[in-house]
Design a protein around this motif. Structure first.
Motif, mmCIF file in Angstrom:
data_model
loop_
_atom_site.group_PDB
_atom_site.id
_atom_site.type_symbol
_atom_site.label_atom_id
_atom_site.label_comp_id
_atom_site.label_asym_id
_atom_site.label_seq_id
_atom_site.Cartn_x
_atom_site.Cartn_y
_atom_site.Cartn_z
ATOM 1 N N ILE A 50 -42.516 -19.165 -37.369
ATOM 2 C CA ILE A 50 -41.514 -18.264 -37.940
ATOM 3 C C ILE A 50 -42.103 -17.487 -39.110
ATOM 4 O O ILE A 50 -41.879 -16.279 -39.252
ATOM 5 N N ARG A 51 -42.883 -18.173 -39.910
ATOM 6 C CA ARG A 51 -43.451 -17.518 -41.090
ATOM 7 C C ARG A 51 -44.445 -16.426 -40.713
ATOM 8 O O ARG A 51 -44.647 -15.476 -41.463
ATOM 9 N N THR A 55 -42.857 -12.905 -42.782
ATOM 10 C CA THR A 55 -43.896 -13.318 -43.730
ATOM 11 C C THR A 55 -43.385 -13.741 -45.098
ATOM 12 O O THR A 55 -44.103 -14.378 -45.854
ATOM 13 N N ASN A 56 -42.149 -13.380 -45.440
ATOM 14 C CA ASN A 56 -41.669 -13.737 -46.774
ATOM 15 C C ASN A 56 -40.294 -14.395 -46.727
ATOM 16 O O ASN A 56 -39.513 -14.284 -47.655
ATOM 17 N N ALA A 57 -39.995 -15.090 -45.625
ATOM 18 C CA ALA A 57 -38.697 -15.746 -45.487
ATOM 19 C C ALA A 57 -38.618 -16.954 -46.403
ATOM 20 O O ALA A 57 -39.486 -17.829 -46.375
ATOM 21 N N GLY A 58 -37.586 -17.008 -47.239
ATOM 22 C CA GLY A 58 -37.341 -18.164 -48.090
ATOM 23 C C GLY A 58 -36.639 -19.255 -47.301
ATOM 24 O O GLY A 58 -36.479 -19.171 -46.087
ATOM 25 N N TYR A 59 -36.178 -20.298 -48.008
ATOM 26 C CA TYR A 59 -35.630 -21.433 -47.280
ATOM 27 C C TYR A 59 -34.284 -21.125 -46.630
ATOM 28 O O TYR A 59 -33.974 -21.657 -45.559
ATOM 29 N N VAL A 78 -35.592 -28.370 -45.369
ATOM 30 C CA VAL A 78 -36.386 -27.157 -45.180
ATOM 31 C C VAL A 78 -37.161 -26.837 -46.452
ATOM 32 O O VAL A 78 -38.345 -26.480 -46.396
ATOM 33 N N GLN A 79 -36.511 -26.960 -47.597
ATOM 34 C CA GLN A 79 -37.204 -26.734 -48.877
ATOM 35 C C GLN A 79 -38.389 -27.688 -49.021
ATOM 36 O O GLN A 79 -39.483 -27.274 -49.433
ATOM 37 N N LEU A 85 -45.897 -27.512 -46.689
ATOM 38 C CA LEU A 85 -46.751 -26.609 -45.921
ATOM 39 C C LEU A 85 -47.317 -25.464 -46.759
ATOM 40 O O LEU A 85 -48.113 -24.669 -46.269
ATOM 41 N N GLY A 86 -46.881 -25.378 -48.007
ATOM 42 C CA GLY A 86 -47.370 -24.306 -48.873
ATOM 43 C C GLY A 86 -46.806 -22.944 -48.524
ATOM 44 O O GLY A 86 -47.444 -21.917 -48.768
#
Length: 213
Positions: A50-51, A55-59, A78-79, A85-86
């Motif tokens: 997903i990331r 590329t900049n999706a928060g929790y 998720v947080q 995972l960094g």
């Protein structure tokens, strides 16, 4: 570190524990933890995929994007996994201002008849209203809704409301009409109090209130 040194150099466990100042119980705790299978491996893999797309999706968006793939995980987990995972957010949205319907004088500004006297013992006598902005996520995209409630100060009951995707006069007028009908049983003069935003200054809004007896 102790486990790795022992595997590579075959040092006696007792000597390694003495050097590292670790207890035997702590050592075996971490040995068992390292050998434990990763139950979240599948979720982590999907989060990484997903990331790559977002590329900049928060929790919060991540929770919604996982749901779209049939994976339901609470935001706290998720947080935690994102931290593991960094997956840091490097670009932040500027904090949006609270919605304010006041745009200056665009019509008729009514006198403040309540003067902060927000209590009444008479039902349907004093009604207050305002437009409130809410944010929500739909398929990972942040969107907004606008709530237009009319509140009876007698018991703080919401007597009518309308929800819209934009701050429109029509939404306010619809909720107003319902509030006027529901409070028409009041034997005393009614007062409708607002923040005098642009919609509440419009001729149609003022006319509706003045036409009531």
């Amino acid at each position: 570190m102790v486990c790795e040194l022992r595997r590579e150099f075959k040092f006696p466990l007792k000597q390694l524990l003495a050097i590292s100042e670790l207890s035997k119980a702590t050592y075996y705790y971490w040995v068992n933890r390292f050998e434990r299978p990763n139950k979240d491996e599948m979720i982590e893999q999907v989060m990484l995929e997903i990331r790559q797309e977002h590329t900049n999706a928060g929790y919060r968006p991540m929770v919604e994007l996982l749901k779209q793939r049939g994976i339901y995980v609470n935001h706290k987990k998720v947080q935690r996994l994102m931290k593991k995972l960094g997956l840091r957010v490097t670009t932040f949205w500027h904090k949006s201002r609270k919605y304010n319907s006041y745009k200056g004088k665009v019509g008729t500004v009514a006198k403040n008849k309540l003067h902060r006297r927000f209590n009444t013992s008479i039902p349907h006598q004093k009604i207050t209203t305002d437009t409130t902005e809410f944010k929500y996520y739909d398929k990972g995209v942040q969107k907004k809704l606008y709530l237009n409630p009319y509140l009876d100060l007698f018991n703080n009951e919401v007597i009518s409301y309308e929800i819209s995707k934009q701050p429109t006069y029509q939404a306010i007028a619809t909720a107003l009409q319902e509030a006027l009908e529901l409070t028409s049983d009041c034997l005393y003069r009614r007062t409708f109090h607002s923040d005098q935003g642009w919609a509440y200054q419009m001729k149609n809004y003022v006319f509706k209130l003045k036409s009531q007896k």
